[in-house]
Design an enzyme around this catalytic site. Structure first.
Site, PDB file in Angstrom:
ATOM      1  N   HIS A   1       1.216  -1.030   0.043  1.00  0.00           N
ATOM      2  CA  HIS A   1       0.023   0.420   0.455  1.00  0.00           C
ATOM      3  C   HIS A   1       0.789   1.119   0.099  1.00  0.00           C
ATOM      4  O   HIS A   1       0.354   2.167   0.086  1.00  0.00           O
ATOM      5  CB  HIS A   1      -0.438  -0.109   1.339  1.00  0.00           C
ATOM      6  CG  HIS A   1      -1.617  -1.075   1.511  1.00  0.00           C
ATOM      7  ND1 HIS A   1      -1.731  -2.632   1.776  1.00  0.00           N
ATOM      8  CD2 HIS A   1      -3.002  -0.992   0.340  1.00  0.00           C
ATOM      9  CE1 HIS A   1      -2.872  -3.145   1.814  1.00  0.00           C
ATOM     10  NE2 HIS A   1      -3.626  -2.806   0.726  1.00  0.00           N
ATOM     11  N   HIS A   2       2.308   0.860  -0.463  1.00  0.00           N
ATOM     12  CA  HIS A   2       2.970   2.705   0.158  1.00  0.00           C
ATOM     13  C   HIS A   2       2.345   3.283  -1.588  1.00  0.00           C
ATOM     14  O   HIS A   2       2.057   4.859  -1.577  1.00  0.00           O
ATOM     15  CB  HIS A   2       4.504   2.307  -0.641  1.00  0.00           C
ATOM     16  CG  HIS A   2       4.241   1.896  -2.076  1.00  0.00           C
ATOM     17  ND1 HIS A   2       4.385   0.100  -2.902  1.00  0.00           N
ATOM     18  CD2 HIS A   2       5.033   2.590  -3.663  1.00  0.00           C
ATOM     19  CE1 HIS A   2       4.790   0.545  -3.901  1.00  0.00           C
ATOM     20  NE2 HIS A   2       4.757   1.504  -4.083  1.00  0.00           N
TER      21      HIS A   2
ATOM     22  N   LYS B   1       6.764  -4.394 -10.778  1.00  0.00           N
ATOM     23  CA  LYS B   1       6.855  -4.453 -11.797  1.00  0.00           C
ATOM     24  C   LYS B   1       6.072  -2.454 -12.306  1.00  0.00           C
ATOM     25  O   LYS B   1       6.316  -1.808 -13.143  1.00  0.00           O
ATOM     26  CB  LYS B   1       5.587  -4.621 -12.266  1.00  0.00           C
ATOM     27  CG  LYS B   1       5.214  -5.244 -13.826  1.00  0.00           C
ATOM     28  CD  LYS B   1       4.015  -5.885 -14.297  1.00  0.00           C
ATOM     29  CE  LYS B   1       4.117  -7.113 -14.132  1.00  0.00           C
ATOM     30  NZ  LYS B   1       3.356  -7.987 -14.601  1.00  0.00           N
TER      31      LYS B   1
ATOM     32  N   LYS C   1      -3.171  -2.682  -7.633  1.00  0.00           N
ATOM     33  CA  LYS C   1      -3.343  -2.921  -9.414  1.00  0.00           C
ATOM     34  C   LYS C   1      -2.859  -4.244  -9.365  1.00  0.00           C
ATOM     35  O   LYS C   1      -1.728  -4.641  -8.557  1.00  0.00           O
ATOM     36  CB  LYS C   1      -3.208  -1.764  -9.938  1.00  0.00           C
ATOM     37  CG  LYS C   1      -3.391  -1.446 -11.067  1.00  0.00           C
ATOM     38  CD  LYS C   1      -4.225  -1.309 -11.452  1.00  0.00           C
ATOM     39  CE  LYS C   1      -5.373  -1.174 -13.255  1.00  0.00           C
ATOM     40  NZ  LYS C   1      -6.254  -2.154 -13.048  1.00  0.00           N
TER      41      LYS C   1
ATOM     42  N   LYS D   1      -3.380  -8.714  -6.616  1.00  0.00           N
ATOM     43  CA  LYS D   1      -3.237  -9.653  -7.886  1.00  0.00           C
ATOM     44  C   LYS D   1      -4.893 -10.634  -7.046  1.00  0.00           C
ATOM     45  O   LYS D   1      -5.220 -10.786  -6.039  1.00  0.00           O
ATOM     46  CB  LYS D   1      -2.394 -10.959  -8.191  1.00  0.00           C
ATOM     47  CG  LYS D   1      -3.044 -11.849  -8.944  1.00  0.00           C
ATOM     48  CD  LYS D   1      -1.958 -10.778 -10.178  1.00  0.00           C
ATOM     49  CE  LYS D   1      -2.187 -11.678 -11.660  1.00  0.00           C
ATOM     50  NZ  LYS D   1      -1.169 -10.588 -12.971  1.00  0.00           N
TER      51      LYS D   1
ATOM     52  N   SER E   1      -3.436  -0.327 -18.638  1.00  0.00           N
ATOM     53  CA  SER E   1      -4.151  -0.079 -17.646  1.00  0.00           C
ATOM     54  C   SER E   1      -3.925   1.136 -17.121  1.00  0.00           C
ATOM     55  O   SER E   1      -5.126   1.821 -16.274  1.00  0.00           O
ATOM     56  CB  SER E   1      -3.920  -1.208 -16.557  1.00  0.00           C
ATOM     57  OG  SER E   1      -4.637  -2.480 -16.836  1.00  0.00           O
TER      58      SER E   1
HETATM   59  N1  GLU Z   1      -2.582  -8.699 -14.931  1.00  0.00           N
HETATM   60  C1  GLU Z   1      -1.599  -8.053 -15.951  1.00  0.00           C
HETATM   61  C2  GLU Z   1      -0.300  -8.468 -15.323  1.00  0.00           C
HETATM   62  O1  GLU Z   1       0.482  -9.482 -14.706  1.00  0.00           O
HETATM   63  C3  GLU Z   1      -2.197  -7.147 -15.671  1.00  0.00           C
HETATM   64  C4  GLU Z   1      -2.427  -6.160 -14.658  1.00  0.00           C
HETATM   65  C5  GLU Z   1      -2.943  -5.030 -14.986  1.00  0.00           C
HETATM   66  O2  GLU Z   1      -3.354  -4.275 -15.824  1.00  0.00           O
HETATM   67  O3  GLU Z   1      -3.706  -4.210 -13.789  1.00  0.00           O
HETATM   68  O4  GLU Z   1       0.647  -7.125 -15.235  1.00  0.00           O
END
Ligand code: GLU
Length: 473
Positions: free
Chosen positions: A66-67, A96, A72, A108, A364
């Site tokens: 939560h930084h 990422k 996402k 996730k 996204s």
């Molecule tokens: N599921 C994708 C990933 O592993 C997209 C995640 C997203 O767009 O939030 O990067």
């Protein structure tokens, strides 16, 4: 694919990679532990009506860090999904997002089902109920946690999620920003579907364009002479192959779970895709050699391999058979740390997942921005740019007495479309991040691999966020 023995290994592998990089940073141990930990792990079960009875579905949502808010990450629909896997994938999302400067924490989701065994109506029930469970616990919202597609899910599932969220939050102006990867008709963004694959192709292109690095592995710079094998003809694999071919590479091999095909003279990705759709199998494509064992397909002669399916594809058991010198990780976690060590000793380069497949979350982010601003990119300035370019051409024609060719006029005059702006933002992100990672590898040679260098950059960026939040002195 993760088997039972590996069930608790994936998150440990991500932490192992983190630890290898942490030694090249100067952050206190407590802060490093906070970055590494999964903040919230929500495991839940819910019933759905099936046939004459009920079935209990296992599901998860993990918010790793939560930084930054929102968190996402996609939702995986798979009968193999488990808590360790969702935690690992959530952690990878954190690193990422940091690596490509997308201002989100990582998360996730997972729903443990084999999608092929459920009707569309059942899948809709499952998705809507999953969303309701997230709403109940405050695990979804445009400023809280924003899901997206992942293995086994796509635009259709995202529209069910958006609709459920909007229904439960009437009048919430930014409600559409609660999920990305939506169809265009539901305020998705052009270019999102192909974004991960397009990003993979940009990543590979950046890597092979550095003549100095290519010389070290006996390659010439550029994609023109490169032969590529792609594993997985899903959304990521298909688009990676398509754009790599568009950028000049030759796709020599394609692997799916039913087998693999290989043709040293090249494969037309769209034709293979159509063949698989028509016959139900990748095998039997005219002119190509068949391999019933899909892993054998990965071991054929090539320069670059793109795993674009699931984790744990390259292990210490098979990595020595890989002929490619470059592995570009379209999937998350396809190479185990043990395999990476061996591959690096063999002189290979791995373009790590946390950077290589970050194109999806990057676009996204653009979709989320579009939803919050309630206007499509380019809408305000498109016509203005076209008119002012036309005025410029008219002035130049007047001054020089020369007339510009109609096809050139068309090219110069038009304003940028949403798709062009998205692709430009994506390309710029992938170029910038690659060279940022490469720079770290250069100034901290002990890091040795692009993955360790990428982790160093991510950790540094996340540490700064924690300090800015005042959470850490
Ligand atoms: N599921 C994708 C990933 O592993 C997209 C995640 C997203 O767009 O939030 O990067």
């Amino acid at each position: 694919m993760a088997n039972l023995a590996d069930e608790n290994k994936f998150f440990a592998d991500v932490c192992k990679n983190f630890d290898s990089a942490a030694q090249f940073t100067n952050h206190p141990e407590g802060l490093l532990n906070q970055i590494k930990a999964c903040n919230s792990v929500y495991r839940f079960q819910f019933p759905i009506r099936r046939g004459n009875g009920f079935e209990v579905i296992d599901a998860w949502r993990v918010e790793h860090s939560h930084h930054m808010s929102p968190t996402k990450g996609g939702i995986r629909y798979s009968e193999m999904v488990n808590e360790d896997e969702v935690m690992a994938l959530a952690a990878l999302m954190t690193y990422k997002c940091a690596i490509v400067n997308v201002p989100f924490g990582g998360a996730k989701g997972g729903i443990k089902i084999n999608t092929k065994q459920y009707s569309v109506a059942e899948l809709e029930t499952i998705t809507r109920r999953y969303t309701t469970e997230l709403i109940k616990k405050n695990f979804i919202g445009p400023g809280i946690d924003v899901p997206a597609p992942d293995y086994g899910s796509g635009e259709r599932e995202m529209s069910w999620i958006a609709d459920t969220y909007m229904t439960m939050n009437p009048g919430q102006l930014d409600a559409l920003g609660c999920v990305t990867g939506k169809p265009i008709a539901l305020h998705g963004i052009r270019g999102r579907k192909e974004a991960t694959g397009r990003g993979v192709a940009y990543a590979v292109r950046e890597c092979v364009d550095v003549a100095e690095d290519m010389a070290k592995i006996g390659f010439k710079a550029g994609l023109g002479d490169k032969r590529v094998i792609v594993q997985g003809l899903g959304n990521v694999g298909y688009h990676s192959a398509k754009f790599l071919a568009e950028f000049g590479a030759t796709i020599v091999g394609l692997c799916e779970y039913e087998g693999a095909i290989y043709n040293p003279n090249g494969l037309n990705v769209d034709e293979v895709f159509a063949h698989r759709k028509n016959t139900g199998s990748i095998l039997g494509f005219p002119g190509a050699t068949d391999f019933r064992n899909s892993m054998e397909g990965l071991e054929q002669d090539c320069d670059i391999i793109v795993p674009a399916a699931l984790e744990n594809q390259f292990t210490e058991l098979n990595i020595r058979n890989i002929k490619a010198k470059i592995i570009a990780e379209g999937a998350n976690g396809p190479t185990t740390p043990e395999a990476e060590l061996i591959f690096t000793e063999m002189g290979g380069i791995i373009i790590p997942d946390m950077y290589c497949n970050a194109g999806g979350v990057t676009v996204s982010y653009f979709e989320w921005l579009k939803n919050l601003s309630h206007v499509a990119f380019g809408r305000m300035e498109n016509r203005y740019a076209a008119n002012s370019n036309a005025n410029l051409i008219a002035t130049l024609e007047n001054l020089t007495g020369k007339t510009i060719l109609p096809e050139h006029r068309l090219m110069i005059v038009k304003g940028a479309s949403e798709m062009e702006l998205v692709n430009s933002g994506l390309e710029d992100t992938m170029i910038h991040s690659y060279h940022e990672i490469r720079e770290t590898l250069k100034v901290k040679p002990g890091t040795q691999t692009l993955r360790t260098a990428a982790f160093v950059n991510s950790i540094d960026k996340i540490a700064v966020s924690y300090m800015n939040l005042g959470v850490w002195p």
